[in-house]
Design a protein around this motif. Structure first.
Motif, short mmCIF file in Angstrom:
data_model
loop_
_atom_site.label_atom_id
_atom_site.label_comp_id
_atom_site.label_asym_id
_atom_site.label_seq_id
_atom_site.Cartn_x
_atom_site.Cartn_y
_atom_site.Cartn_z
N CYS A 181 0.84 -1.20 0.00
CA CYS A 181 0.00 0.00 0.00
C CYS A 181 0.87 1.25 0.00
O CYS A 181 1.98 1.25 0.54
CB CYS A 181 -0.90 0.01 1.23
SG CYS A 181 -2.10 -1.35 1.22
N PRO A 182 0.37 2.34 -0.58
CA PRO A 182 1.13 3.59 -0.59
C PRO A 182 1.23 4.19 0.81
O PRO A 182 0.50 3.78 1.72
CB PRO A 182 0.32 4.49 -1.53
CG PRO A 182 -1.05 3.92 -1.55
CD PRO A 182 -0.91 2.45 -1.28
N SER A 183 2.09 5.16 0.96
CA SER A 183 2.29 5.84 2.25
C SER A 183 0.96 6.39 2.76
O SER A 183 0.17 6.94 2.01
CB SER A 183 3.29 6.98 2.05
OG SER A 183 3.47 7.67 3.26
N GLY A 184 0.73 6.22 4.05
CA GLY A 184 -0.50 6.71 4.67
C GLY A 184 -1.64 5.71 4.59
O GLY A 184 -2.74 5.98 5.05
N PHE A 185 -1.38 4.54 4.01
CA PHE A 185 -2.40 3.49 3.90
C PHE A 185 -1.81 2.19 4.45
O PHE A 185 -0.61 1.99 4.44
CB PHE A 185 -2.78 3.25 2.43
CG PHE A 185 -3.59 4.36 1.83
CD1 PHE A 185 -4.96 4.24 1.68
CD2 PHE A 185 -2.97 5.53 1.41
CE1 PHE A 185 -5.70 5.26 1.12
CE2 PHE A 185 -3.71 6.56 0.85
CZ PHE A 185 -5.07 6.42 0.70
N VAL B 32 -2.63 -2.31 4.74
CA VAL B 32 -3.41 -3.41 4.17
C VAL B 32 -4.64 -3.59 5.04
O VAL B 32 -4.55 -3.78 6.25
CB VAL B 32 -2.58 -4.71 4.10
CG1 VAL B 32 -3.45 -5.88 3.68
CG2 VAL B 32 -1.42 -4.54 3.14
N ASN B 33 -5.80 -3.49 4.41
CA ASN B 33 -7.07 -3.60 5.12
C ASN B 33 -7.29 -5.04 5.57
O ASN B 33 -7.56 -5.29 6.74
CB ASN B 33 -8.20 -3.14 4.19
CG ASN B 33 -9.51 -3.01 4.89
OD1 ASN B 33 -9.57 -2.88 6.10
ND2 ASN B 33 -10.59 -3.06 4.14
N CYS C 255 -6.15 -1.76 0.32
CA CYS C 255 -5.67 -0.71 1.22
C CYS C 255 -6.78 0.12 1.83
O CYS C 255 -7.83 0.32 1.22
CB CYS C 255 -4.72 0.21 0.46
SG CYS C 255 -3.35 -0.67 -0.32
N LYS C 256 -6.50 0.61 3.01
CA LYS C 256 -7.42 1.50 3.71
C LYS C 256 -6.58 2.64 4.28
O LYS C 256 -5.48 2.41 4.78
CB LYS C 256 -8.12 0.75 4.85
CG LYS C 256 -9.13 1.59 5.59
CD LYS C 256 -9.86 0.76 6.63
CE LYS C 256 -10.88 1.62 7.35
NZ LYS C 256 -11.60 0.84 8.36
N SER D 51 0.54 5.40 11.85
CA SER D 51 1.36 4.54 11.00
C SER D 51 0.66 3.24 10.61
O SER D 51 1.10 2.56 9.69
CB SER D 51 2.69 4.23 11.68
OG SER D 51 2.46 3.55 12.90
N THR D 52 -0.42 2.89 11.29
CA THR D 52 -1.19 1.68 10.98
C THR D 52 -2.67 2.01 11.06
O THR D 52 -3.05 3.16 11.30
CB THR D 52 -0.86 0.54 11.97
OG1 THR D 52 -1.27 0.95 13.29
CG2 THR D 52 0.62 0.19 11.96
N LEU D 53 -3.53 1.00 10.91
CA LEU D 53 -4.97 1.22 10.99
C LEU D 53 -5.45 1.50 12.40
O LEU D 53 -6.58 1.92 12.60
CB LEU D 53 -5.72 0.01 10.41
CG LEU D 53 -5.58 -0.18 8.91
CD1 LEU D 53 -6.25 -1.48 8.47
CD2 LEU D 53 -6.18 1.00 8.16
#
Length: 179
Positions: free
Chosen positions: A102-106, A108-109, A126-127, A153-155
Motif C-alpha cells: 500500500c502507498p504511504s498513509g495506507f 493493508v485492510n 488498502c485503507k 502509521s497503521t490502521l
C-alpha cells in the motif's frame, strides 16, 4: 487463404487480449475470438472445476491458464492426481499472495482479501490510516498530544503516533518557552 490468415492475426486472442472472470476457467490460451472483441463465450467455460485436466503431473508443465483473479502456483508444484487440474495449479490472488504494498498513509485492510485482478489494486487491499484526531486518541500521563491531523502509521493509532514526551512542554506547560 492469405487474406483469412492475416485477418485472424488481427483478431484478439484469449489469454493475451481477454482474461476470464474469477468464477470461470479458460478454454485454452491462444483461441482466436469470433469478433473484434473477445467475450466469455469465446474464451471461458464454467467455474474452474476438478474436471479441467491437462496431461502433466506438475503445474509448470501443465499448460494450465488460470482465470482472472487466480495465479499459477509454483512450477514445481506436484499435482495430487495425474493429469493436473485447474484447481491443482491455480490459487486465488489475495492482497498477501499478490505481494501488494500500500502507498504511504495506507495499510493493508485485509491480507486475505481476494483480488479481482493481478496485480491487486489499492482499492481492494488498502485503507487510509486514521488521524489522531479522528481516533480521539488520549495520551497517557507525561505525554502530550501531537497535532490532531497527524496520520497514524497503521490502521490503529498508537501512543508513538499521537503523543510525544516533549520535555519542554512538560517544563513550561502548553505555551512555548520564552527564548
Amino acid at each position: 487463404s492469405a487474406a483469412v490468415y492475416s485477418l485472424e492475426k488481427l483478431r484478439p486472442v484469449c489469454g493475451r487480449d481477454y482474461r476470464c472472470s474469477v468464477d470461470h476457467s479458460a478454454k485454452g490460451p491462444g483461441t482466436v475470438c469470433a469478433s473484434s472483441a473477445c467475450t466469455d463465450v469465446d474464451c471461458c467455460s464454467g467455474p474452474p472445476s476438478l474436471e479441467d485436466s491437462h496431461s502433466s503431473t506438475t503445474c509448470g508443465s501443465s499448460g494450465i491458464a488460470c482465470p482472472l483473479g487466480f495465479t499459477v502456483k509454483a512450477a514445481d508444484t506436484s499435482c495430487p492426481s495425474s493429469p493436473c487440474r485447474t484447481m491443482d495449479c491455480c490459487a486465488r490472488v489475495t492482497c498477501h499472495s499478490g505481494g501488494h504494498r500500500c502507498p504511504s498513509g495506507f495499510s493493508v485492510n485485509r491480507a486475505d482479501a481476494v483480488c479481482s485482478t493481478f496485480p491487486c489494486r489499492d482499492a481492494e487491499c488498502c485503507k487510509a490510516n486514521p488521524t489522531c484526531g479522528a481516533e480521539h486518541y488520549r495520551c497517557s500521563a507525561g505525554y502530550y498530544p501531537k497535532p490532531s491531523d497527524t496520520t497514524c502509521s497503521t490502521l490503529t493509532c498508537r501512543q508513538a503516533d499521537c503523543c510525544t514526551a516533549d520535555t519542554m512542554r512538560k517544563l513550561y506547560g502548553e505555551a512555548d518557552p520564552i527564548p
